[in-house]
Scaffold this motif. Structure first.
Motif, PDB file in Angstrom:
ATOM      1  N   LYS A   1       1.687  -0.840  -8.229  1.00 14.45           N
ATOM      2  CA  LYS A   1       0.884   0.194  -8.852  1.00 14.45           C
ATOM      3  C   LYS A   1       0.250  -0.196 -10.321  1.00 14.45           C
ATOM      4  CE  LYS A   1       3.154   4.002  -6.439  1.00 14.45           C
ATOM      5  NZ  LYS A   1       4.172   5.188  -6.807  1.00 14.45           N
ATOM      6  N   ALA A   2       1.080  -0.752 -11.018  1.00 15.43           N
ATOM      7  CA  ALA A   2       0.619  -1.517 -12.189  1.00 15.43           C
ATOM      8  C   ALA A   2      -0.522  -2.266 -12.420  1.00 15.43           C
ATOM      9  CB  ALA A   2       1.885  -2.157 -13.015  1.00 15.43           C
ATOM     10  N   ILE A   3      -0.670  -3.269 -11.337  1.00 16.45           N
ATOM     11  CA  ILE A   3      -1.571  -4.095 -11.257  1.00 16.45           C
ATOM     12  C   ILE A   3      -3.042  -3.448 -10.683  1.00 16.45           C
ATOM     13  CG2 ILE A   3      -2.271  -6.441  -9.964  1.00 16.45           C
ATOM     14  CD1 ILE A   3       0.459  -7.244 -10.322  1.00 16.45           C
ATOM     15  N   LEU A   4      -2.603  -2.662  -9.372  1.00 18.69           N
ATOM     16  CA  LEU A   4      -3.652  -1.959  -8.911  1.00 18.69           C
ATOM     17  C   LEU A   4      -4.423  -0.846  -9.900  1.00 18.69           C
ATOM     18  CD1 LEU A   4      -2.440  -1.359  -5.390  1.00 18.69           C
ATOM     19  CD2 LEU A   4      -4.040  -2.925  -6.015  1.00 18.69           C
ATOM     20  N   SER A   5      -3.675  -0.415 -10.888  1.00 21.37           N
ATOM     21  CA  SER A   5      -4.279   0.628 -11.869  1.00 21.37           C
ATOM     22  C   SER A   5      -5.063  -0.360 -12.939  1.00 21.37           C
ATOM     23  CB  SER A   5      -3.060   1.011 -12.592  1.00 21.37           C
ATOM     24  OG  SER A   5      -2.330   0.328 -13.666  1.00 21.37           O
ATOM     25  N   VAL A   6      -4.938  -1.766 -13.113  1.00 21.34           N
ATOM     26  CA  VAL A   6      -5.750  -2.273 -13.801  1.00 21.34           C
ATOM     27  C   VAL A   6      -7.146  -2.304 -13.468  1.00 21.34           C
ATOM     28  CG1 VAL A   6      -6.185  -4.710 -14.985  1.00 21.34           C
ATOM     29  CG2 VAL A   6      -3.878  -3.683 -14.621  1.00 21.34           C
TER      30      VAL A   6
ATOM     31  N   PRO B   1       2.668  -6.623  -1.009  1.00 26.88           N
ATOM     32  CA  PRO B   1       2.175  -5.213  -1.069  1.00 26.88           C
ATOM     33  C   PRO B   1       0.914  -5.074  -1.508  1.00 26.88           C
ATOM     34  CG  PRO B   1       4.386  -5.224  -1.373  1.00 26.88           C
ATOM     35  CD  PRO B   1       4.226  -6.672  -1.492  1.00 26.88           C
ATOM     36  N   ILE B   2       0.603  -5.778  -2.747  1.00 23.70           N
ATOM     37  CA  ILE B   2      -0.631  -5.701  -3.471  1.00 23.70           C
ATOM     38  C   ILE B   2      -1.888  -6.353  -2.396  1.00 23.70           C
ATOM     39  CG2 ILE B   2      -1.959  -6.423  -5.451  1.00 23.70           C
ATOM     40  CD1 ILE B   2       0.944  -6.549  -6.878  1.00 23.70           C
ATOM     41  N   ALA B   3      -1.539  -7.548  -1.972  1.00 19.78           N
ATOM     42  CA  ALA B   3      -2.603  -8.106  -1.123  1.00 19.78           C
ATOM     43  C   ALA B   3      -2.755  -7.224   0.360  1.00 19.78           C
ATOM     44  CB  ALA B   3      -1.973  -9.477  -0.567  1.00 19.78           C
ATOM     45  N   ASN B   4      -1.666  -6.597   0.841  1.00 18.95           N
ATOM     46  CA  ASN B   4      -2.006  -5.675   1.615  1.00 18.95           C
ATOM     47  C   ASN B   4      -2.804  -4.444   1.262  1.00 18.95           C
ATOM     48  OD1 ASN B   4      -0.443  -7.093   3.722  1.00 18.95           O
ATOM     49  ND2 ASN B   4       1.399  -5.911   3.135  1.00 18.95           N
ATOM     50  N   ALA B   5      -2.681  -3.958   0.126  1.00 15.44           N
ATOM     51  CA  ALA B   5      -3.552  -2.876  -0.486  1.00 15.44           C
ATOM     52  C   ALA B   5      -4.703  -3.052  -0.527  1.00 15.44           C
ATOM     53  CB  ALA B   5      -2.695  -2.422  -1.784  1.00 15.44           C
ATOM     54  N   ILE B   6      -5.228  -4.210  -0.922  1.00  9.85           N
ATOM     55  CA  ILE B   6      -6.542  -4.592  -1.004  1.00  9.85           C
ATOM     56  C   ILE B   6      -7.140  -5.274   0.293  1.00  9.85           C
ATOM     57  CG2 ILE B   6      -6.351  -4.971  -3.705  1.00  9.85           C
ATOM     58  CD1 ILE B   6      -6.557  -8.011  -2.858  1.00  9.85           C
ATOM     59  N   GLY B   7      -6.514  -5.065   1.166  1.00 14.44           N
ATOM     60  CA  GLY B   7      -6.872  -5.622   2.686  1.00 14.44           C
ATOM     61  C   GLY B   7      -6.816  -7.116   2.747  1.00 14.44           C
TER      62      GLY B   7
END
Length: 430
Positions: free
Chosen positions: A311-316, A353-359
């Motif tokens: 969440k922290a990285i994706l919020s950037v 999970p971050i990689a999955n979140a951005i497809g």
């Protein structure tokens, strides 16, 4: 337990030189010891350690390591080098490029970066210096090209990532082919530019080329055939659906023994027990790291730390290109301070999970992660390839690291292309 305190303790333990297996194991126990309300108990952590080793896929790791040990003692790298030198030994940077190609093929045998540096460097560095190439330059080539050992399949790093991410090791092996070739080509371009600008002793090179050609192609090919066939047997059996990666690893051990004992006759029967012992010693440290790191990863998941970091990285930023850049920076930094296998076990549950979140395809992410960590093997302070190569040649580590910079730049160019063009990794899977 507060995430900040947890990771502060984690990095302090690493900084003071605590063995990684103890760090992972201790940190897996810590949350429950601090608060009994944490559901991940010490008993559960220990069960995780044992269950991680009860894996058919992970059995491939010690087998490929043993195969690499046998191949190194069997002098396979010399046969590979002679084959490539036969064709390009009279070209500008031909022999340095032959070293890169030898590292690529040897990586397809050993699956290990330090093993590739050791086996190829022990033969190629003295040979290059005898032809008046600079010792530091020659060592730098092998140091960086040795990183291809974890990118060109079969790769021990891919197998570990497969276990951490529940991704098919066969898919990772297939996906690693083109990225490995791309990095190898970039390193060859770097060798060409250096030799074109610095010059080579053409008379000595031409004499060596003539001597090699005087043996005739048939003789060179005959000597190198068994070595060239090794990656074909290992990878062909996997891609042809004949063997699983673990079964192919067992085949590679048998093939390595047969070739070294009866074809090249570079080892003797009485040496076999010592080779098996050496292989076991190489694996035992990794075994404890994999077991304890699995428990550590499950502890992170239960504490929901990966979700918090995600969440922290994706919020950037919501921009996929920026997120990929951030992940690359994180991987490069961690690669500088930790070995690749601990890094895979730490960072996979956090960054996947971050990689999955951005497809991002998990296989593509695994290739990108491995390429980043391969660069970490050539950068201080960890830089295991630097220490292996420095130990062989007595070139100071920092001096060698500076000489590696141009090669690392070409490696980074390839990494950028691999990160932002998924087709490089995934096209062969389609």
């Amino acid at each position: 337990m507060a995430m900040g305190l947890f990771f502060l303790i984690f990095f302090v333990l690493i900084a003071i030189g605590t063995p990684m297996a103890l760090v992972f194991g201790g940190m897996s126990f810590l949350p429950n010891l601090v608060s009994s309300s944490v559901p991940y108990t010490v008993d559960a952590a220990i069960r995780s350690m044992f269950s991680s080793l009860n894996s058919f896929t992970m059995l491939a790791v010690p087998l490929f390591m043993l195969s690499g040990v046998i191949m190194a003692r069997g002098g396979i790298s010399k046969k590979l080098f002679d084959f490539f030198a036969y064709f390009i030994g009279n070209k500008t940077a031909g022999l340095p490029c032959a070293v890169v190609l030898t590292c690529m093929f040897y990586g397809a045998i050993s699956g290990s970066s330090p093993a590739t540096v050791s086996a190829v460097g022990a033969m190629c560095i003295p040979f290059l210096t005898s032809l008046n190439y600079d010792l530091v330059f020659s060592t730098a080539i092998v140091t960086v090209a040795g990183g291809l050992g974890v990118i060109i399949p079969p790769s021990i790093s891919y197998i570990v990532y497969s276990g951490a991410s529940d991704t098919s090791p066969s898919d990772l092996f297939i996906a690693g082919i083109l990225p490995g070739i791309l990095i190898g080509l970039c390193l060859c371009v770097c060798c060409y530019l250096h030799c074109r600008n610095s010059g080579e002793d053409k008379l000595v090179l031409q004499k060596n080329y003539a001597e090699l050609h005087s043996r005739g192609f048939a003789a060179v090919f005959k000597e190198s055939f068994a070595a060239l066939l090794t990656p074909v047997i290992i990878l062909g059996s996997i891609y042809g659906g004949i063997c699983s990666p673990t079964e192919a690893a067992a085949v590679s051990v048998v093939y390595a023994l047969v070739v070294s004992l009866f074809v090249y006759k570079t080892i003797k029967l009485q040496d076999v027990l010592g080779l098996f012992t050496e292989g076991a010693k190489s694996y035992i440290g990794i075994l404890f790291i994999i077991a304890s790191a699995t428990a550590f990863g499950r502890c992170l998941t239960i504490m929901q730390y990966p979700q918090i970091v995600s969440k922290a990285i994706l919020s950037v930023s919501s921009n996929k290109l920026v997120i990929i850049l951030i992940m690359n920076v994180i991987l490069l930094i961690f690669g500088m301070i930790l070995d690749n296998i601990p890094n895979i076990m730490i960072l996979t549950p956090i960054l996947l999970p971050i990689a999955n979140a951005i497809g991002m395809n998990p296989v593509h992410f695994g290739i990108m992660m491995t390429c980043n960590l391969a660069i970490g093997m050539v950068t201080p302070p960890m830089g295991i390839n630097l220490y292996v190569a420095s130990g062989m040649t007595k070139v100071p580590v920092l001096k060698l690291a500076r000489a590696c910079v141009p090669f690392l730049i070409s490696f980074l160019v390839a990494l950028i292309l691999i990160s932002y063009i998924p087709a490089i990794s995934l096209v062969l899977l389609r």
